[in-house]
Design a protein around this motif. Structure first.
Motif, PDB file in Angstrom:
ATOM      1  N   ASP A  73      38.610 107.298  -0.523  1.00 25.54           N
ATOM      2  CA  ASP A  73      39.710 106.599   0.145  1.00 25.54           C
ATOM      3  C   ASP A  73      39.259 105.226   0.653  1.00 25.54           C
ATOM      4  O   ASP A  73      39.981 104.240   0.504  1.00 25.54           O
ATOM      5  N   ILE A  74      38.069 105.166   1.233  1.00 21.67           N
ATOM      6  CA  ILE A  74      37.529 103.882   1.695  1.00 21.67           C
ATOM      7  C   ILE A  74      37.371 102.947   0.505  1.00 21.67           C
ATOM      8  O   ILE A  74      37.750 101.769   0.563  1.00 21.67           O
ATOM      9  N   GLU A  76      38.960 102.987  -2.311  1.00 21.37           N
ATOM     10  CA  GLU A  76      40.280 102.583  -2.808  1.00 21.37           C
ATOM     11  C   GLU A  76      40.893 101.493  -1.939  1.00 21.37           C
ATOM     12  O   GLU A  76      41.456 100.519  -2.452  1.00 21.37           O
ATOM     13  N   LYS A  77      40.772 101.641  -0.629  1.00 21.17           N
ATOM     14  CA  LYS A  77      41.307 100.623   0.280  1.00 21.17           C
ATOM     15  C   LYS A  77      40.623  99.275   0.059  1.00 21.17           C
ATOM     16  O   LYS A  77      41.268  98.232   0.079  1.00 21.17           O
ATOM     17  N   LYS A  80      41.618  97.768  -3.581  1.00 25.26           N
ATOM     18  CA  LYS A  80      42.997  97.262  -3.666  1.00 25.26           C
ATOM     19  C   LYS A  80      43.301  96.199  -2.615  1.00 25.26           C
ATOM     20  O   LYS A  80      44.444  95.764  -2.506  1.00 25.26           O
ATOM     21  N   GLU A  82      43.673  96.461   0.536  1.00 26.95           N
ATOM     22  CA  GLU A  82      44.688  96.918   1.475  1.00 26.95           C
ATOM     23  C   GLU A  82      44.341  96.541   2.911  1.00 26.95           C
ATOM     24  O   GLU A  82      45.209  96.578   3.779  1.00 26.95           O
ATOM     25  N   VAL A  83      43.080  96.248   3.156  1.00 29.57           N
ATOM     26  CA  VAL A  83      42.610  95.929   4.507  1.00 29.57           C
ATOM     27  C   VAL A  83      41.868  94.597   4.483  1.00 29.57           C
ATOM     28  O   VAL A  83      41.441  94.123   3.437  1.00 29.57           O
ATOM     29  N   ALA A  89      38.733  99.299   6.901  1.00 29.37           N
ATOM     30  CA  ALA A  89      38.837 100.306   5.839  1.00 29.37           C
ATOM     31  C   ALA A  89      38.218 101.621   6.289  1.00 29.37           C
ATOM     32  O   ALA A  89      38.806 102.698   6.105  1.00 29.37           O
ATOM     33  N   CYS A  92      40.467 103.128   9.260  1.00 27.77           N
ATOM     34  CA  CYS A  92      41.737 103.694   8.773  1.00 27.77           C
ATOM     35  C   CYS A  92      41.510 104.995   8.010  1.00 27.77           C
ATOM     36  O   CYS A  92      42.232 105.971   8.205  1.00 27.77           O
ATOM     37  N   SER A  93      40.509 105.002   7.152  1.00 22.63           N
ATOM     38  CA  SER A  93      40.232 106.203   6.361  1.00 22.63           C
ATOM     39  C   SER A  93      39.763 107.354   7.234  1.00 22.63           C
ATOM     40  O   SER A  93      40.155 108.504   7.026  1.00 22.63           O
ATOM     41  N   ASP A  96      42.729 108.751   8.967  1.00 24.74           N
ATOM     42  CA  ASP A  96      43.574 109.505   8.040  1.00 24.74           C
ATOM     43  C   ASP A  96      43.008 110.880   7.723  1.00 24.74           C
ATOM     44  O   ASP A  96      43.761 111.821   7.476  1.00 24.74           O
TER      45      ASP A  96
END
Length: 171
Positions: A73-74, A76-77, A80, A82-83, A89, A92-93, A96
Motif C-alpha cells: 500500500d505504501i 502504491e501510494k 501513483k 497520491e501523497v 505515505a 496514511c497506510s 488504514d
C-alpha cells in the motif's frame, strides 16, 4: 444438559483467554517481520540503489501478511503520487491498516521516524538512519518477546480459570 452448558462456558472462556494471549505472540511475530523488511529495505536502497516505491513493492512480495499489504500500500501510494512525501505515505497506510496489525504506537513510531528522513540524505546518512531504526526495533523486539512469554501464558490460564470459576458458581 447442564453439564454440557457448563463445559461450553469453560471452553468459551478458555478460547477468549487464548485469543487474547495470542495477540502478544502476533505482535512479536509482526515485529520480527518488520525487522526483516527493514533489513531488506536497507539493502535495496543502499546497495542496489532501487527507488523507494519499487523497493517497498519488492520487499512486500517477500513478507507475510499483514506486513505485506502494508508495504504494498505504501509503495502504491508513492508510485501513483497520491501523497506529497514519504512520511505521509507511511502515516496514511499505517492508519488504514492499523486494525489488521497487532502493533503498538511505539512500533509504528520507529517506521514513521525513519520515513521522515528517508530519501533526503546521502548513502551514509541513510545507513545511519537504518542503523538507528534497527536498534530501536531490536529493543522493541526484546520487550515484545518478554511480554509474549509472560502475558500469553497468564491470559491463557486466566481464561481457563475464569471459565471454571463461572461454572462452579453456576453449579
Amino acid at each position: 444438559m447442564r453439564f454440557f452448558l457448563l463445559m461450553l462456558i469453560v471452553m468459551l472462556c478458555s478460547l477468549i483467554g487464548y485469543s487474547y494471549g495470542e495477540q502478544f505472540n502476533n505482535r512479536y511475530i509482526q515485529l520480527q517481520e518488520l525487522m526483516r523488511a527493514l533489513i531488506d529495505l536497507q539493502n535495496e536502497i543502499i546497495f542496489a540503489h532501487t527507488p523507494l516505491p519499487n523497493a517497498l513493492n519488492k520487499i512486500g512480495e517477500k513478507c507475510k501478511e499483514p506486513i505485506k499489504i502494508l508495504l504494498k500500500d505504501i509503495s502504491e501510494k508513492l508510485s501513483k503520487n497520491e501523497v506529497s512525501n514519504v512520511y505521509i505515505a507511511f502515516k496514511c497506510s499505517i492508519n488504514d491498516h492499523k486494525k489488521n496489525l497487532n502493533l503498538k504506537n511505539e512500533d509504528y513510531d520507529v517506521f514513521l521516524d525513519l520515513s521522515k528522513s528517508l530519501g533526503e540524505t546521502n548513502v551514509d546518512g541513510q545507513s545511519k538512519l537504518f542503523s538507528l531504526a534497527k536498534e530501536k526495533l531490536n529493543s522493541l523486539l526484546k520487550i515484545a518477546e518478554k511480554e509474549c512469554n509472560s502475558n500469553r501464558k497468564v491470559y491463557r490460564y486466566l481464561g481457563v480459570s475464569v471459565g471454571a470459576m463461572i461454572s462452579i458458581f453456576l453449579m
